[in-house]
Enzyme design. Sequence first.
Site, PDB file in Angstrom:
ATOM      1  N   ARG A  56     121.258  57.771 -19.523  1.00  0.00           N
ATOM      2  CA  ARG A  56     122.468  56.407 -19.491  1.00  0.00           C
ATOM      3  C   ARG A  56     123.437  57.061 -18.687  1.00  0.00           C
ATOM      4  NH1 ARG A  56     125.820  57.626 -23.416  1.00  0.00           N
ATOM      5  NH2 ARG A  56     124.603  59.204 -24.404  1.00  0.00           N
TER       6      ARG A  56
ATOM      7  N   CYS B  67     118.171  65.534 -24.472  1.00  0.00           N
ATOM      8  CA  CYS B  67     117.691  66.107 -25.735  1.00  0.00           C
ATOM      9  C   CYS B  67     116.201  65.589 -25.940  1.00  0.00           C
ATOM     10  CB  CYS B  67     118.443  65.525 -26.987  1.00  0.00           C
ATOM     11  SG  CYS B  67     120.221  66.235 -27.174  1.00  0.00           S
TER      12      CYS B  67
END
Length: 216
Positions: free
Chosen positions: A90, A143
């Site tokens: 993002r 992550c």
Amino acid sequence: MKKLLLTAFEPFAGELVNPSLEAARQMERIDFPDTVVQLAELPVDRYRAVEMALELIRSSKPDIVIMLGEAGGRYRVSPERVAINVDDFRIADNAGNQPKDEPIVEGGPVGYFSTLPIRAITDRIVKAHIPAAISNSAGSYLCNRLFFSVMHAITVEGLGAKAGFIHLPYLHDQAMSKYPDVPSLSRESIVEAVRIAIEVSVSSLAQDGACAAVEK
Ligand code: PCA
């Protein structure tokens, strides 16, 4: 003695702290019975984060790997159920990488489930009056990439460690200074949630061992 590798990330996205690192550093001060906790502070760098984590896993061969990261905007501590084989960042990482719609492992499996006792961890955190819920998506940023890469290496290389990822909300200080309407938790709650996650993971390993001994 059980070996547990705890990974956490440096701050990113203009933040000055990362709750994962704040909590992980506190774990060094806690004495976990029959457990050695090794802390890895990872850069928010698509390549180096994974390299550093895998190097440590291959060299110290932990029994358990708990990976921590920040998920700003979440209300609850979120043990992740699944890692998916996609990088779709993002925002750019701290090294400027921003892949879109790329597989993490070309031709690899779609995903991996966490092998941590996520239900027991979540229940115990809630029992301690700290908001927690299992999350069904670790996102598609670093992550998730770390989580997927670690599960893949453990599986393909037969490393035998139990592993999984836990996302943490913002700390109050972060939210209050920048995003007053976004949820956050106290430092004490986040530290306690991570302590519980370690305790529950280690005791589930002991139970697995006891069951295996009985079966023999
Ligand atoms: N959280 C990001 C990457 C580093 C971190 O702490 C994520 O959720 O992907």
